[in-house]
Design an enzyme around this catalytic site. Structure first.
Site, PDB file in Angstrom:
ATOM      1  N   ASP A   1       0.841  -1.204   0.000  1.00 28.61           N
ATOM      2  CA  ASP A   1       0.000   0.000   0.000  1.00 28.61           C
ATOM      3  C   ASP A   1       0.876   1.255   0.000  1.00 28.61           C
ATOM      4  O   ASP A   1       0.376   2.376  -0.045  1.00 28.61           O
ATOM      5  CB  ASP A   1      -1.017  -0.001   1.154  1.00 28.61           C
ATOM      6  CG  ASP A   1      -0.366  -0.100   2.514  1.00 28.61           C
ATOM      7  OD1 ASP A   1       0.866  -0.220   2.579  1.00 28.61           O
ATOM      8  OD2 ASP A   1      -1.099  -0.052   3.527  1.00 28.61           O
ATOM      9  N   SER A   2       2.207   1.048  -0.043  1.00 26.19           N
ATOM     10  CA  SER A   2       3.134   2.165  -0.294  1.00 26.19           C
ATOM     11  C   SER A   2       2.859   2.737  -1.696  1.00 26.19           C
ATOM     12  O   SER A   2       3.349   3.821  -2.020  1.00 26.19           O
ATOM     13  CB  SER A   2       4.591   1.710  -0.173  1.00 26.19           C
ATOM     14  OG  SER A   2       4.805   0.518  -0.900  1.00 26.19           O
TER      15      SER A   2
ATOM     16  N   ASP B   1      -1.100  -6.027  -0.203  1.00 26.74           N
ATOM     17  CA  ASP B   1      -1.485  -5.384   1.057  1.00 26.74           C
ATOM     18  C   ASP B   1      -2.975  -5.138   1.086  1.00 26.74           C
ATOM     19  O   ASP B   1      -3.544  -4.607   0.131  1.00 26.74           O
ATOM     20  CB  ASP B   1      -0.787  -4.015   1.171  1.00 26.74           C
ATOM     21  CG  ASP B   1       0.450  -4.082   2.037  1.00 26.74           C
ATOM     22  OD1 ASP B   1       0.577  -5.023   2.853  1.00 26.74           O
ATOM     23  OD2 ASP B   1       1.294  -3.176   1.903  1.00 26.74           O
TER      24      ASP B   1
ATOM     25  N   LYS C   1      -1.520  -9.390   2.820  1.00 27.44           N
ATOM     26  CA  LYS C   1      -0.753  -8.975   4.019  1.00 27.44           C
ATOM     27  C   LYS C   1      -1.609  -7.985   4.789  1.00 27.44           C
ATOM     28  O   LYS C   1      -2.287  -7.149   4.209  1.00 27.44           O
ATOM     29  CB  LYS C   1       0.581  -8.353   3.615  1.00 27.44           C
ATOM     30  CG  LYS C   1       1.363  -7.769   4.805  1.00 27.44           C
ATOM     31  CD  LYS C   1       2.818  -7.492   4.483  1.00 27.44           C
ATOM     32  CE  LYS C   1       3.106  -6.172   3.823  1.00 27.44           C
ATOM     33  NZ  LYS C   1       2.678  -4.968   4.595  1.00 27.44           N
TER      34      LYS C   1
ATOM     35  N   GLU D   1      -1.649  -5.480   8.560  1.00 24.39           N
ATOM     36  CA  GLU D   1      -0.871  -4.901   9.657  1.00 24.39           C
ATOM     37  C   GLU D   1      -1.569  -5.175  10.990  1.00 24.39           C
ATOM     38  O   GLU D   1      -2.785  -5.052  11.094  1.00 24.39           O
ATOM     39  CB  GLU D   1      -0.732  -3.387   9.447  1.00 24.39           C
ATOM     40  CG  GLU D   1       0.050  -3.040   8.199  1.00 24.39           C
ATOM     41  CD  GLU D   1       0.282  -1.543   8.021  1.00 24.39           C
ATOM     42  OE1 GLU D   1      -0.091  -0.741   8.921  1.00 24.39           O
ATOM     43  OE2 GLU D   1       0.838  -1.165   6.972  1.00 24.39           O
TER      44      GLU D   1
ATOM     45  N   GLU E   1       8.954  -4.306  10.590  1.00 21.20           N
ATOM     46  CA  GLU E   1       9.427  -3.030  10.050  1.00 21.20           C
ATOM     47  C   GLU E   1       9.996  -2.147  11.148  1.00 21.20           C
ATOM     48  O   GLU E   1       9.350  -1.899  12.181  1.00 21.20           O
ATOM     49  CB  GLU E   1       8.260  -2.307   9.335  1.00 21.20           C
ATOM     50  CG  GLU E   1       8.683  -0.971   8.736  1.00 21.20           C
ATOM     51  CD  GLU E   1       7.710  -0.421   7.699  1.00 21.20           C
ATOM     52  OE1 GLU E   1       6.748  -1.118   7.317  1.00 21.20           O
ATOM     53  OE2 GLU E   1       7.933   0.727   7.270  1.00 21.20           O
TER      54      GLU E   1
HETATM   55  O1  KIV Z   1       3.544  -1.087   1.648  1.00 24.69           O
HETATM   56  C1  KIV Z   1       4.708  -1.500   1.667  1.00 24.69           C
HETATM   57  O2  KIV Z   1       5.517  -1.212   0.784  1.00 24.69           O
HETATM   58  C2  KIV Z   1       5.109  -2.336   2.794  1.00 24.69           C
HETATM   59  C3  KIV Z   1       6.569  -2.622   2.952  1.00 24.69           C
HETATM   60  C4  KIV Z   1       7.274  -1.428   3.415  1.00 24.69           C
HETATM   61  C5  KIV Z   1       6.824  -3.798   3.809  1.00 24.69           C
HETATM   62  O3  KIV Z   1       4.300  -2.751   3.560  1.00 24.69           O
END
Ligand code: KIV
Length: 275
Positions: free
Chosen positions: A55-56, A94, A124, A126, A193
């Site tokens: 989600d980056s 994510d 994934k 959090e 992280e």
């Molecule tokens: O969203 C992302 O890029 C991440 C990584 C930094 C692990 O969750």
């Protein structure tokens, strides 16, 4: 540069079982983010083990200042583009902010949409204890789940800052407990992280599933970086843990400037570049 010879080079498709085997055989797992077809194809051809549609994307693709605004539809768009470029790597997506924290039923329907509409291999999420019910429900539908602990960017407004997490005993103990809970629930791996390297090493030795670090030191089972950061496309973000392998922002701007000059001076197109 001589490529590292992996014991897993002949694996035609990386699965969660292959990652477990990599941990077992002490082969480090290489993971990077990607958000589009062309980059994903390059990463896959280069032999990356895991691609994270992070989600980056909210930051590096959409220009937001946090990961919170990206939507489920946008993540599915990025993920389906990535999937079309990948043959070998495991692709994890994510779950975006707001699609799994509310209740486990909503979490399951978000995960099902990701899997059905993008063709991803896993999701994934959090958090630890707080999201365990959602983790359980998604896993019981047969969808592989990776956890994410430590600095969890979707909670940035609670943390107030991007500093290293779990430096005090209370937070460190909670992190270790959460890692055990996620393993027991059946997650296939956990991202840690920005936490102290010693704590990450402890988690990686206590927990049997693969632990992937970002800013978590070398004694974990693999590493992940944001592609645009490690290629030097983004320049503003420079945490200590980031190793830049290129300076693409300069290379891209150099090429664009050369093109502008060629257009303005009618150097481009030349005789061979026309019909
Ligand atoms: O969203 C992302 O890029 C991440 C990584 C930094 C692990 O969750």
């Amino acid at each position: 540069m001589e490529p590292h010879i992996s014991k897993f080079v002949n694996v035609t498709k990386v699965t969660t079982h292959v990652l477990q085997e990599m941990k077992h055989k002490n082969e480090k797992i290489a993971m990077l983010t990607a958000y589009d077809f062309s980059m994903a194809r390059l990463l896959d051809k280069a032999g990356i083990d895991v691609i994270l549609v992070g989600d980056s994307a909210s930051n590096v693709m959409a220009g937001h200042t946090s990961t919170l605004p990206i939507t489920l539809n946008e993540m599915i768009y990025h993920a389906s583009s990535v999937i079309r470029g990948v043959k070998r790597a495991l692709v994890i997506v994510d779950m975006p902010f707001g699609t799994y924290q509310g209740n486990s039923k909503e979490a399951l329907s978000s995960a099902i949409r990701i899997m059905k509409e993008s063709g991803a291999d896993a999701v994934k999420m959090e958090g630890g204890r707080e999201v365990l019910e959602s983790v359980d429900r998604i896993l019981s539908a047969g969808i592989p789940v990776m956890g994410h602990l430590g600095l969890t960017p979707q909670s940035i407004h609670k943390f107030g800052t991007y500093v290293v997490r779990a430096t005090d005993e209370h937070e460190a103990l909670k992190l270790v407990e959460d890692a055990h809970l996620l393993e027991k629930a059946g997650c296939f791996g956990i991202v840690l992280e920005k936490i102290p390297a010693k704590l990450a090493a402890q988690v990686s030795s206590e927990i049997k599933i693969p632990i992937i670090g970002i800013g978590a030191g070398p004694n974990v089972d693999g590493q992940v970086l944001v592609l645009h950061d490690m290629l030097g496309i983004t320049q503003e973000f420079s945490p200590r843990f980031l190793r830049r392998y290129n300076n693409l922002s300069e290379e891209i701007q150099g090429s664009v400037k050369a093109y502008i000059k060629d257009v303005k001076t009618v150097d481009f197109p030349n005789e061979r570049e026309q019909y």
